[in-house]
Enzyme design. Sequence first.
Site, PDB file in Angstrom:
ATOM      1  N   ALA A 129       4.434   2.674  11.083  1.00 47.50           N
ATOM      2  CA  ALA A 129       5.267   2.316   9.931  1.00 47.50           C
ATOM      3  C   ALA A 129       6.541   1.633  10.415  1.00 47.50           C
ATOM      4  O   ALA A 129       7.006   1.870  11.535  1.00 47.50           O
ATOM      5  CB  ALA A 129       5.622   3.556   9.110  1.00 47.50           C
ATOM      6  N   ASP A 130       7.078   0.786   9.554  1.00 46.16           N
ATOM      7  CA  ASP A 130       8.348   0.132   9.857  1.00 46.16           C
ATOM      8  C   ASP A 130       9.090  -0.097   8.546  1.00 46.16           C
ATOM      9  O   ASP A 130       8.473  -0.469   7.539  1.00 46.16           O
ATOM     10  CB  ASP A 130       8.128  -1.207  10.562  1.00 46.16           C
ATOM     11  N   THR A 131      10.409   0.117   8.551  1.00 46.75           N
ATOM     12  CA  THR A 131      11.220   0.026   7.338  1.00 46.75           C
ATOM     13  C   THR A 131      12.406  -0.890   7.558  1.00 46.75           C
ATOM     14  O   THR A 131      13.075  -0.810   8.599  1.00 46.75           O
ATOM     15  CB  THR A 131      11.714   1.423   6.911  1.00 46.75           C
ATOM     16  N   GLY A 184       6.462  -1.124   5.809  1.00 45.13           N
ATOM     17  CA  GLY A 184       5.110  -1.532   6.161  1.00 45.13           C
ATOM     18  C   GLY A 184       4.343  -0.343   6.700  1.00 45.13           C
ATOM     19  O   GLY A 184       4.913   0.550   7.343  1.00 45.13           O
TER      20      GLY A 184
END
Length: 214
Positions: free
Chosen positions: A80-82, A117
């Site tokens: 995950a990426d924010t 994501g």
Amino acid sequence: MAVVNRARLVLASSSPRRRQLLAMFQRPFEVQTSQADESVPGHPHPAELVRILAERKAGAVLQRLGGHDTAGDPVIIIGADTVVALDGEILGKPRDHEQAFAMLSRLQGRAHDVYTGLCVLARDNDGAIRKRQGFSRTRVHMSSLNPQQIYAYIATGEPFDKAGAYGIQGYGSVLIHHIEGDYFTVVGLPLHQLGRYLDELGCPLLDPQNRPAE
């Protein structure tokens, strides 16, 4: 489709917030920091950027665990990426007090977008790789703040490991007027989307076997 319900579950993130959210489901998992390169050339849209980085993080951990051509025990990797975006500009984690103040001064009294994501890679016991990937966006409306309020928040120390210099799940909750969308996207792990992906991959989060024995 191979059954991977008892697969080894790996979170490709060192984020304590993502770890806490996944731990709610009482399914054993491990944490492995991806150490993936997070540089992306050009100026991709925030939605595309988080998709790229989530996949890159999950892929890096999968390769470390055996690669794409090696059969073995089933494994599922969650990447995950924010990012926080204001008027299309991505705001990262502040380097110091001055940058945190500048970011919060821009965000206060306005709406901005948070993108997370998500990429889930499943390696079945025959070595086949299956992927689910996407992103989630939430609109966040921050209250109007005066400089004293911003400085008081920065003094908590919370902004410095947070994109956009705030955390909605902590002290920063008092800064947020309301949101449009998924709260967990802002925290950093959209659970509805994750649950749907894991269901499709044969590894449901809501599984009676996950509950500890009474």
